[in-house]
Design a protein around this motif. Sequence first.
Motif, mmCIF file in Angstrom:
data_model
loop_
_atom_site.group_PDB
_atom_site.id
_atom_site.type_symbol
_atom_site.label_atom_id
_atom_site.label_comp_id
_atom_site.label_asym_id
_atom_site.label_seq_id
_atom_site.Cartn_x
_atom_site.Cartn_y
_atom_site.Cartn_z
ATOM 1 N N TYR A 24 -15.647 6.493 6.597
ATOM 2 C CA TYR A 24 -15.065 5.184 6.292
ATOM 3 C C TYR A 24 -13.543 5.236 6.401
ATOM 4 O O TYR A 24 -12.928 4.351 7.011
ATOM 5 C CB TYR A 24 -15.493 4.718 4.897
ATOM 6 N N TYR A 25 -12.908 6.240 5.833
ATOM 7 C CA TYR A 25 -11.461 6.376 5.919
ATOM 8 C C TYR A 25 -11.000 6.445 7.375
ATOM 9 O O TYR A 25 -9.966 5.895 7.735
ATOM 10 C CB TYR A 25 -10.965 7.606 5.163
ATOM 11 N N GLU A 26 -11.776 7.117 8.194
ATOM 12 C CA GLU A 26 -11.458 7.172 9.627
ATOM 13 C C GLU A 26 -11.585 5.792 10.261
ATOM 14 O O GLU A 26 -10.729 5.375 11.047
ATOM 15 C CB GLU A 26 -12.391 8.150 10.345
ATOM 16 N N VAL A 30 -7.211 5.144 7.663
ATOM 17 C CA VAL A 30 -6.537 5.913 6.617
ATOM 18 C C VAL A 30 -6.488 7.385 7.017
ATOM 19 O O VAL A 30 -5.525 8.085 6.727
ATOM 20 C CB VAL A 30 -7.219 5.719 5.244
ATOM 21 N N LEU A 31 -7.521 7.830 7.697
ATOM 22 C CA LEU A 31 -7.551 9.172 8.278
ATOM 23 C C LEU A 31 -7.558 9.044 9.796
ATOM 24 O O LEU A 31 -8.175 8.110 10.328
ATOM 25 C CB LEU A 31 -8.821 9.929 7.859
ATOM 26 N N LEU A 51 -6.726 14.232 2.121
ATOM 27 C CA LEU A 51 -7.725 13.592 1.259
ATOM 28 C C LEU A 51 -7.308 13.680 -0.214
ATOM 29 O O LEU A 51 -7.587 12.768 -0.999
ATOM 30 C CB LEU A 51 -9.103 14.204 1.484
ATOM 31 N N ILE A 54 -4.902 10.881 -0.733
ATOM 32 C CA ILE A 54 -5.649 9.622 -0.837
ATOM 33 C C ILE A 54 -6.236 9.474 -2.233
ATOM 34 O O ILE A 54 -6.147 8.407 -2.849
ATOM 35 C CB ILE A 54 -6.756 9.548 0.242
ATOM 36 N N LYS A 58 -5.316 6.564 -4.933
ATOM 37 C CA LYS A 58 -6.342 5.690 -5.519
ATOM 38 C C LYS A 58 -6.255 5.708 -7.035
ATOM 39 O O LYS A 58 -6.332 4.663 -7.681
ATOM 40 C CB LYS A 58 -7.738 6.125 -5.061
ATOM 41 N N LEU A 64 -6.281 0.873 -0.372
ATOM 42 C CA LEU A 64 -6.357 1.688 0.842
ATOM 43 C C LEU A 64 -5.315 1.248 1.862
ATOM 44 O O LEU A 64 -4.776 2.085 2.593
ATOM 45 C CB LEU A 64 -7.767 1.648 1.423
ATOM 46 N N THR A 67 -2.200 2.863 0.713
ATOM 47 C CA THR A 67 -2.305 4.295 0.987
ATOM 48 C C THR A 67 -2.088 4.583 2.464
ATOM 49 O O THR A 67 -1.405 5.544 2.826
ATOM 50 C CB THR A 67 -3.676 4.827 0.524
ATOM 51 N N ARG A 68 -2.643 3.733 3.315
ATOM 52 C CA ARG A 68 -2.444 3.896 4.762
ATOM 53 C C ARG A 68 -0.952 3.807 5.096
ATOM 54 O O ARG A 68 -0.420 4.614 5.866
ATOM 55 C CB ARG A 68 -3.216 2.832 5.539
#
Length: 157
Positions: A24-26, A30-31, A51, A54, A58, A64, A67-68
């Motif tokens: 999901y982060y990818e 975000v990743l 991670l 991240i 959080k 997110l 964070t990105r």
Amino acid sequence: MPQAILTIGEVAREVGINTSAIRYYESIGVLPAPERHGGQRRYPPEIVRRLGVIDVAKQAGFSLDETRALLAADADSSAHAELRNLAARKLPEIEALIARAQTMRDWLRTASGCTCDTLDVCGLFELDGLPAAAGDALPMLHDRDCAAVPSPADRTR
């Protein structure tokens, strides 16, 4: 680029999250997309630190998207400026959350001593007298209600 040596399962176990969270982060950026070997994701060891960042973001209440932005600034070596900006914007939200939690705690302390027979006569549920801007503030006792319950002024924090 360092050689990608960790599988998604190894990363997930190391960090303590589900592989679906990594994917999901990818998917939302975000990743970064990992290298693939034989169609399987392979990650550099640095992904564990990313991670961790991240997770801390959080826990600090950053979304997110925020964070990105922080991680993108880190890649540009301007993370300190972005972190300060995000923290300055987030702090008032957290201060309001703390104030609300303190109000809730005080209300629950008062409610724990309520002796009213019905909620219709209980001052804890009176909405009269609340300022229009109170929003989510909880009602406070009126002097005539909940005689056995200490007034807000008598309560200790």
